[in-house]
Design a protein around this motif. Sequence first.
Motif, PDB file in Angstrom:
ATOM      1  N   SER A 183      45.052  50.320 -27.185  1.00 30.78           N
ATOM      2  CA  SER A 183      44.869  50.622 -28.605  1.00 30.78           C
ATOM      3  C   SER A 183      46.207  50.746 -29.326  1.00 30.78           C
ATOM      4  CB  SER A 183      44.067  51.913 -28.760  1.00 30.78           C
ATOM      5  OG  SER A 183      43.982  52.283 -30.112  1.00 30.78           O
ATOM      6  N   GLU A 184      47.152  51.451 -28.725  1.00 34.01           N
ATOM      7  CA  GLU A 184      48.468  51.632 -29.347  1.00 34.01           C
ATOM      8  C   GLU A 184      49.219  50.302 -29.457  1.00 34.01           C
ATOM      9  OE1 GLU A 184      49.847  54.166 -30.871  1.00 34.01           O
ATOM     10  OE2 GLU A 184      48.105  55.426 -30.507  1.00 34.01           O
ATOM     11  N   LEU A 185      49.205  49.498 -28.386  1.00 35.39           N
ATOM     12  CA  LEU A 185      49.931  48.228 -28.412  1.00 35.39           C
ATOM     13  C   LEU A 185      49.331  47.258 -29.427  1.00 35.39           C
ATOM     14  CD1 LEU A 185      50.689  47.633 -24.621  1.00 35.39           C
ATOM     15  CD2 LEU A 185      52.176  48.625 -26.382  1.00 35.39           C
ATOM     16  N   VAL A 186      48.010  47.202 -29.485  1.00 33.47           N
ATOM     17  CA  VAL A 186      47.346  46.314 -30.452  1.00 33.47           C
ATOM     18  C   VAL A 186      47.596  46.799 -31.879  1.00 33.47           C
ATOM     19  CG1 VAL A 186      45.078  45.574 -31.302  1.00 33.47           C
ATOM     20  CG2 VAL A 186      45.630  45.398 -28.863  1.00 33.47           C
ATOM     21  N   THR A 187      47.498  48.098 -32.103  1.00 36.61           N
ATOM     22  CA  THR A 187      47.759  48.650 -33.439  1.00 36.61           C
ATOM     23  C   THR A 187      49.186  48.337 -33.879  1.00 36.61           C
ATOM     24  OG1 THR A 187      46.149  50.414 -33.138  1.00 36.61           O
ATOM     25  CG2 THR A 187      47.851  50.778 -34.813  1.00 36.61           C
ATOM     26  N   ASN A 188      50.154  48.506 -32.971  1.00 38.53           N
ATOM     27  CA  ASN A 188      51.546  48.188 -33.312  1.00 38.53           C
ATOM     28  C   ASN A 188      51.721  46.710 -33.609  1.00 38.53           C
ATOM     29  OD1 ASN A 188      52.361  50.825 -33.131  1.00 38.53           O
ATOM     30  ND2 ASN A 188      53.178  50.637 -31.065  1.00 38.53           N
ATOM     31  N   ALA A 189      51.043  45.839 -32.856  1.00 37.09           N
ATOM     32  CA  ALA A 189      51.136  44.400 -33.107  1.00 37.09           C
ATOM     33  C   ALA A 189      50.563  44.060 -34.479  1.00 37.09           C
ATOM     34  CB  ALA A 189      50.413  43.615 -32.010  1.00 37.09           C
ATOM     35  N   LEU A 190      49.475  44.703 -34.845  1.00 36.48           N
ATOM     36  CA  LEU A 190      48.886  44.455 -36.161  1.00 36.48           C
ATOM     37  C   LEU A 190      49.771  44.984 -37.283  1.00 36.48           C
ATOM     38  CD1 LEU A 190      45.133  45.233 -35.416  1.00 36.48           C
ATOM     39  CD2 LEU A 190      46.118  43.013 -36.028  1.00 36.48           C
ATOM     40  N   ARG A 191      50.298  46.187 -37.113  1.00 36.56           N
ATOM     41  CA  ARG A 191      51.102  46.819 -38.173  1.00 36.56           C
ATOM     42  C   ARG A 191      52.496  46.226 -38.307  1.00 36.56           C
ATOM     43  NH1 ARG A 191      51.276  53.153 -38.012  1.00 36.56           N
ATOM     44  NH2 ARG A 191      51.884  52.863 -40.174  1.00 36.56           N
ATOM     45  N   HIS A 192      53.119  45.915 -37.177  1.00 34.19           N
ATOM     46  CA  HIS A 192      54.529  45.538 -37.201  1.00 34.19           C
ATOM     47  C   HIS A 192      54.805  44.127 -36.702  1.00 34.19           C
ATOM     48  CE1 HIS A 192      55.159  49.795 -37.880  1.00 34.19           C
ATOM     49  NE2 HIS A 192      54.543  50.076 -36.746  1.00 34.19           N
ATOM     50  N   GLY A 193      53.800  43.448 -36.167  1.00 38.08           N
ATOM     51  CA  GLY A 193      54.027  42.158 -35.528  1.00 38.08           C
ATOM     52  C   GLY A 193      53.486  40.950 -36.252  1.00 38.08           C
ATOM     53  N   GLY A 194      53.164  41.104 -37.517  1.00 41.18           N
ATOM     54  CA  GLY A 194      52.717  39.950 -38.277  1.00 41.18           C
ATOM     55  C   GLY A 194      51.211  39.820 -38.417  1.00 41.18           C
ATOM     56  N   GLY A 195      50.448  40.787 -37.912  1.00 41.56           N
ATOM     57  CA  GLY A 195      49.016  40.799 -38.149  1.00 41.56           C
ATOM     58  C   GLY A 195      48.172  40.016 -37.167  1.00 41.56           C
ATOM     59  N   ALA A 209      61.240  59.369 -34.351  1.00 49.92           N
ATOM     60  CA  ALA A 209      60.772  60.749 -34.310  1.00 49.92           C
ATOM     61  C   ALA A 209      59.369  60.812 -34.908  1.00 49.92           C
ATOM     62  CB  ALA A 209      61.718  61.648 -35.085  1.00 49.92           C
ATOM     63  N   PRO A 210      58.433  61.428 -34.204  1.00 52.61           N
ATOM     64  CA  PRO A 210      57.080  61.563 -34.745  1.00 52.61           C
ATOM     65  C   PRO A 210      57.088  62.346 -36.053  1.00 52.61           C
ATOM     66  CG  PRO A 210      57.081  62.034 -32.408  1.00 52.61           C
ATOM     67  CD  PRO A 210      58.525  61.932 -32.832  1.00 52.61           C
ATOM     68  N   ASP A 211      56.265  61.898 -36.999  1.00 53.80           N
ATOM     69  CA  ASP A 211      56.130  62.567 -38.282  1.00 53.80           C
ATOM     70  C   ASP A 211      55.090  63.673 -38.134  1.00 53.80           C
ATOM     71  OD1 ASP A 211      55.805  63.400 -40.871  1.00 53.80           O
ATOM     72  OD2 ASP A 211      55.269  61.432 -41.668  1.00 53.80           O
ATOM     73  N   LEU A 212      55.557  64.896 -38.027  1.00 51.88           N
ATOM     74  CA  LEU A 212      54.662  66.022 -37.796  1.00 51.88           C
ATOM     75  C   LEU A 212      54.012  66.533 -39.073  1.00 51.88           C
ATOM     76  CD1 LEU A 212      56.862  67.983 -35.240  1.00 51.88           C
ATOM     77  CD2 LEU A 212      54.951  66.429 -34.769  1.00 51.88           C
ATOM     78  N   ASN A 213      54.511  66.119 -40.225  1.00 44.72           N
ATOM     79  CA  ASN A 213      53.985  66.646 -41.487  1.00 44.72           C
ATOM     80  C   ASN A 213      53.302  65.589 -42.353  1.00 44.72           C
ATOM     81  OD1 ASN A 213      55.005  69.315 -41.027  1.00 44.72           O
ATOM     82  ND2 ASN A 213      57.036  68.505 -41.465  1.00 44.72           N
ATOM     83  N   GLY A 214      53.860  64.400 -42.426  1.00 48.67           N
ATOM     84  CA  GLY A 214      53.340  63.390 -43.339  1.00 48.67           C
ATOM     85  C   GLY A 214      52.281  62.475 -42.766  1.00 48.67           C
ATOM     86  N   GLY A 215      52.089  62.500 -41.446  1.00 47.88           N
ATOM     87  CA  GLY A 215      51.051  61.682 -40.840  1.00 47.88           C
ATOM     88  C   GLY A 215      51.346  60.202 -40.806  1.00 47.88           C
ATOM     89  N   SER A 216      52.640  59.812 -40.863  1.00 48.20           N
ATOM     90  CA  SER A 216      52.963  58.384 -40.886  1.00 48.20           C
ATOM     91  C   SER A 216      53.212  57.812 -39.499  1.00 48.20           C
ATOM     92  CB  SER A 216      54.176  58.132 -41.786  1.00 48.20           C
ATOM     93  OG  SER A 216      55.334  58.728 -41.231  1.00 48.20           O
ATOM     94  N   GLY A 217      52.918  58.553 -38.454  1.00 43.10           N
ATOM     95  CA  GLY A 217      52.994  58.008 -37.103  1.00 43.10           C
ATOM     96  C   GLY A 217      54.242  58.404 -36.350  1.00 43.10           C
ATOM     97  N   GLY A 218      54.610  57.519 -35.403  1.00 43.30           N
ATOM     98  CA  GLY A 218      55.771  57.767 -34.570  1.00 43.30           C
ATOM     99  C   GLY A 218      55.423  58.275 -33.183  1.00 43.30           C
ATOM    100  N   PHE A 219      54.133  58.447 -32.892  1.00 39.21           N
ATOM    101  CA  PHE A 219      53.706  58.979 -31.601  1.00 39.21           C
ATOM    102  C   PHE A 219      53.409  57.895 -30.569  1.00 39.21           C
ATOM    103  CE2 PHE A 219      52.648  62.188 -34.724  1.00 39.21           C
ATOM    104  CZ  PHE A 219      53.103  63.347 -34.128  1.00 39.21           C
ATOM    105  N   GLY A 220      53.036  56.710 -31.016  1.00 37.95           N
ATOM    106  CA  GLY A 220      52.504  55.677 -30.144  1.00 37.95           C
ATOM    107  C   GLY A 220      53.419  55.240 -29.021  1.00 37.95           C
ATOM    108  N   TRP A 221      54.655  54.867 -29.342  1.00 40.83           N
ATOM    109  CA  TRP A 221      55.558  54.358 -28.313  1.00 40.83           C
ATOM    110  C   TRP A 221      55.865  55.445 -27.284  1.00 40.83           C
ATOM    111  CZ3 TRP A 221      56.171  49.751 -26.719  1.00 40.83           C
ATOM    112  CH2 TRP A 221      57.267  49.382 -25.929  1.00 40.83           C
TER     113      TRP A 221
END
Length: 104
Positions: A14-26, A55-67
């Motif tokens: 799930s994390e690898l696919v989500t990263n590919a969609l978000r950062h790898g061109g869709g 660094a994981p975003d602990l307040n804004g919810g913008s991610g950073g936990f997956g890798w």
Amino acid sequence: MDRTAGDSLVLVVSELVTNALRHGGGQYTLALSATEDTVTAEVSDRSPALPRERAPDLNGGSGGFGWHMVRRLTTGLSVIRGPGSGKTVRARIPRAPGTEPDAE
């Protein structure tokens, strides 16, 4: 595969696919293979940009936990350049109960 290993596999894919969609061109390609000891997930995308920890975003919810999670749950993690100008992220997840994951 025990339940914990199955849960780890689902989370890593799930994390690898989500990263590919978000950062790898869709667009991405997912390949799964297994041996007696491990399941390997490979996710390829079109972007040459390598994954990076942040660094994981602990307040804004913008991610950073997956890798961080992927590194913790796998026994082997590598990034291979290609196909074309893209990359493939390969992650090995242990199948045996009690095997302690440790990223390479």
